[in-house]
Motif scaffolding. Sequence first.
Motif: not given
Length: 363
Positions: A280-298
């Motif tokens: 998911v971090q790869y898709v977001l293009g940033e390495r967020k320490e904590v992913l949101s529910e919205k993030d993991i549904q991207i």
Amino acid sequence: MYNKIDKYLLKGGDFVLGTARSKKKKNKNKLLLFFLLIIFSILLIGRYYKNGLMAVSAENPTNINIEIPNGSSSKKIATILKEEGLIKNEFIFRIAVKNKKAEGNLKAGIYTLNTGMSTDEIIYELSKGGKNDNVIKFTIPEGYEIRQMADKLAEEGIVDKKRFIELTSDKKYFQDKYPFLMELADGQSLEGFLYPSTYEIYIGTSEEDIISKMISQFVQVYERDIESSTGDLDLSLNEIVTLASIIEREAKLDEERELISAVFHNRLKENMLLQSCATVQYVLGERKEVLSEKDIQIKSDFNTYIHQGLPPAPIASPGKKSLIAALNPAEVNYLYFRTKDDGTGAHTFSRTYEEHLKANPKK
């Protein structure tokens, strides 16, 4: 008193004795000739060996820049030196290295040698390590993505960022030189196949040559340390590197790489979602320490929270340890892991979802 027969036998005896002496003399001559041939051969070989150690062109020396790749054997080094015209004989070079007990001392690197150097002088230089004012070093850490490489190398003034990203965005630019890339999907980038390591290059080296150097290093490590184990698992090259890239991004401790590998292997067998935050971090293009529910549904094929199986391609450049771990999962039945909140980077591994929920990262 001898009769005629006795006299005849006596004369015959003299003849036999004379013949034996003659044969003995001939044998001595043959033996002497044999020893002379051996001495002559030794002298000839010695002269040949001595000549092979001499400089290729002592009267008109020419500087030649060469590169000795990491992990090169004395045989490989001898081949490079001979092809560059720096030594007269590969075999004699290898004997000289052995005689000097320098086999383990020859160092990888970029060197400026010249044709006026003897074999002994070349061995001495290779044992010291390469130095050149026209050479610079750069390091690509394990787990870096192409975008991070481009940023780092551009900041260091080594590449043009736009050109580097363009050339690494599609395997087509390098698949003629590296046929293994043809196994990858059309249009696939070189993500995961630029080996993370420290490199030495000449100032002004083109982006193409830098990328080739990194692919070559991947090939060398893969063929030497990985390829022999690939038959144990039914995974393609792309799948191996993809899984290794996820392990590289998830693992912080070397001793956990095979455990994390086991979790993903077990999930693949159970047809479970991999649910790797790193994808998911790869898709977001940033390495967020904590992913949101919205993030993991991207929405993305790389999001392993919504798509089963491995992503279509690697998400970063794995090092050797992660590549090996991808093919050698630990023999455990873990299906979950979570980061401990103790600053060590260690994980808690669980067999069931209930155990996973009970695992307290703050303990």
